[in-house]
Design an enzyme around this catalytic site. Structure first.
Site, mmCIF file in Angstrom:
data_model
loop_
_atom_site.group_PDB
_atom_site.id
_atom_site.type_symbol
_atom_site.label_atom_id
_atom_site.label_comp_id
_atom_site.label_asym_id
_atom_site.label_seq_id
_atom_site.Cartn_x
_atom_site.Cartn_y
_atom_site.Cartn_z
ATOM 1 N N THR A 103 0.805 -1.218 0.000
ATOM 2 C CA THR A 103 0.000 0.000 0.000
ATOM 3 C C THR A 103 0.838 1.267 0.000
ATOM 4 O O THR A 103 0.311 2.355 0.189
ATOM 5 C CB THR A 103 -0.918 0.027 1.236
ATOM 6 O OG1 THR A 103 -0.099 -0.067 2.414
ATOM 7 C CG2 THR A 103 -1.891 -1.121 1.224
ATOM 8 N N THR A 179 5.323 -5.085 3.499
ATOM 9 C CA THR A 179 6.328 -5.119 4.566
ATOM 10 C C THR A 179 6.604 -6.511 5.128
ATOM 11 O O THR A 179 7.693 -6.754 5.642
ATOM 12 C CB THR A 179 5.919 -4.201 5.729
ATOM 13 O OG1 THR A 179 4.652 -4.620 6.257
ATOM 14 C CG2 THR A 179 5.824 -2.755 5.267
ATOM 15 N N ASP A 180 5.639 -7.428 5.042
ATOM 16 C CA ASP A 180 5.793 -8.704 5.750
ATOM 17 C C ASP A 180 6.987 -9.517 5.271
ATOM 18 O O ASP A 180 7.662 -10.171 6.069
ATOM 19 C CB ASP A 180 4.515 -9.543 5.633
ATOM 20 C CG ASP A 180 3.408 -9.038 6.535
ATOM 21 O OD1 ASP A 180 3.671 -8.115 7.330
ATOM 22 O OD2 ASP A 180 2.279 -9.565 6.454
ATOM 23 N N LYS A 258 11.808 -7.075 10.214
ATOM 24 C CA LYS A 258 10.572 -6.484 10.727
ATOM 25 C C LYS A 258 10.368 -7.004 12.144
ATOM 26 O O LYS A 258 10.125 -8.185 12.352
ATOM 27 C CB LYS A 258 9.391 -6.853 9.831
ATOM 28 C CG LYS A 258 8.085 -6.180 10.245
ATOM 29 C CD LYS A 258 6.958 -6.491 9.266
ATOM 30 C CE LYS A 258 5.674 -5.818 9.712
ATOM 31 N NZ LYS A 258 4.553 -6.080 8.774
#
EC number: 6.3.5.-
Length: 445
Positions: A103, A179-180, A258
């Site tokens: 996104t 991001t994952d 992350k």
């Protein structure tokens, strides 16, 4: 251009010669709100959409507005024809933006509430007009997938697109990514792209652009700033760094993880310092670490992966038969273990590992602790595992070790050559020197 506004809102803007992209100030009651006028996609014809100085977008009803004042005209208007030429000819851009999903580059369709990717250069500049102040950009949607659906074959396509972008004359590349699994992709690109001509910057967003706390704008501005001004030729991750929205951090692609499921500053360098800090408001890059790889003359592409590798997170009670099945009844060529502490599993599996390594299967050891490095010479079990052929992988993160193993397996068949490459520091995945300040300390005061 006020074409996205209707009725009374349109009339107000037209009479004041205010267009999308202009800096305006609105007085409403005791409030004075200053920001850039953005396009409105709302069915409510009484709403102005404003981008604030902190990067957030807000909607303001025209009801009870006492004053609207034009502060400055959109500085990017003069560049509009040039920008359109850039979108037609990627060779004239400075920075290539490659979208793979997520996104980070998206726009809200207010009629449906849906968020869809901003697909063109014009849409990206409309979403973030300030980007023109940094560099000429050209955008490409390579694919649009959820990051959990990322696969090695997609890593290859991304690497090929990066190589092509540099070949077209771009001096930096930004990759929009969910991001994952961003850290996996960053590692894959780091091993696949050598002698980089400029920065390759992965960027994402923890919160989509339809949320008031979105980090999309700040992260993208920071990423383009990094791609434009960074002195290094490395694959990096550029993400939000603090709750006050003052800066972003640039992390080496093979030393980042992350570390939080939802915080905007979720990405942290592990066993390493960030390479740089981006002061996004000032469009300024501040280098924090001078031990970076310099830009080279021509980027080399070597993107091949063999996914017959497995990442095992050891835990007390791991079923021996299950592990034996993985090592003997599958097509596995390599196993990365996230072991306990200094690099251990139960001694119950030593003989299984011995047989596997004799059969040509590579077994590498990392630590679940993430911070610190493995040292299998300290305790008896570690020494037994070493004797069985398990290879200690220094301070490599488990995920980085897995991606590296996939890359190595695609290039070598001989176990000793695989071992040699796995313990070699190819792109900064191993930090030979740890200092006290590399470990985060949380304050409870």
């Amino acid at each position: 251009m006020q074409e996205n506004y209707k009725a009374k809102a349109y009339d107000i803007l037209k009479n004041l010669n205010i267009e999308e992209g202009d800096l305006i100030e609105i007085k409403k009651g005791d409030l004075r709100i200053r920001g850039i006028l953005l396009p409105s996609y709302s069915k409510d014809e009484r709403i102005f959409v404003i981008k604030l100085d902190n990067g957030y977008n807000i909607g303001i009803s025209i009801d009870n507005i006492s004053e609207i004042k034009l502060i400055t005209k959109n500085s990017s208007k003069a560049q509009e024809s040039e920008r359109k030429e850039v979108s037609r000819n990627g060779a004239k851009s400075e920075i290539k933006i490659i979208s793979t999903g997520g996104t980070i580059v998206s726009k809200v369709e207010y009629e449906t509430g849906a968020v869809r990717p901003a697909l063109t250069t014009e849409e990206i500049v409309q979403f973030l007009p300030e980007i023109n102040e940094i560099a000429k950009v050209d955008a490409e949607v390579l694919f649009s997938i959820l990051s959990e659906n990322m696969k090695p074959e997609y890593w290859v396509k991304i690497a090929e697109s990066v190589k092509k972008a540099f070949g077209e004359g771009n001096t930096g590349v930004v990759i929009a990514h969910g991001t994952d699994t961003m850290a996996y992709t960053a590692s894959a690109l780091a091993f696949s792209l050598r002698s980089l001509q400029g920065p390759v910057v992965l960027v994402g967003s923890q919160r989509s652009s339809d949320r008031p706390s979105s980090d999309s704008a700040i992260n993208l501005l920071s990423a383009v700033t990094t791609a434009k001004y960074a002195p290094f030729g490395e694959v990096v991750v550029n993400m939000h760094a603090d709750s006050s929205d003052t800066y972003a951090l640039v992390h080496r692609g093979v030393k980042v993880r992350k570390m939080h499921s939802s915080r905007r500053d979720a990405f942290q360098s592990v066993n390493d310092k960030p390479l740089a800090k981006v002061l996004w408001k000032e469009r300024k890059l501040v280098m924090l670490d001078k031990s970076y790889m310099s830009k080279k003359g021509e980027t080399t592409l070597d993107a091949k992966f063999d996914n017959r590798a497995f990442l095992l997170y050891y835990y007390p009670g791991l079923d021996r038969d299950f592990l034996e099945h993985i090592l003997t009844n599958t097509k596995i060529r390599g196993l990365i273990i996230a072991g306990t502490g200094l690099g251990h599993t139960s001694s119950d599996y030593v003989e299984l590992f011995r047989k596997a390594t004799k059969d040509g299967i590579f077994i590498g050891m990392t630590t679940q602790c993430l911070f610190g490095r493995v040292n299998m010479n300290v305790y008896t079990t570690g020494r037994q595992l070493l004797d069985a052929g398990v290879t200690p992988l220094e301070d490599m993160l488990p995920e980085v070790a897995l991606v590296k193993l996939m890359w190595v397996l695609a290039h070598e068949q001989d176990l000793e050559k695989i071992r040699s490459l796995m313990i070699s520091n190819l792109v900064g995945e191993i930090n030979p020197r740890h200092t006290l300040d590399l470990f985060p300390r949380w304050s409870y005061e």
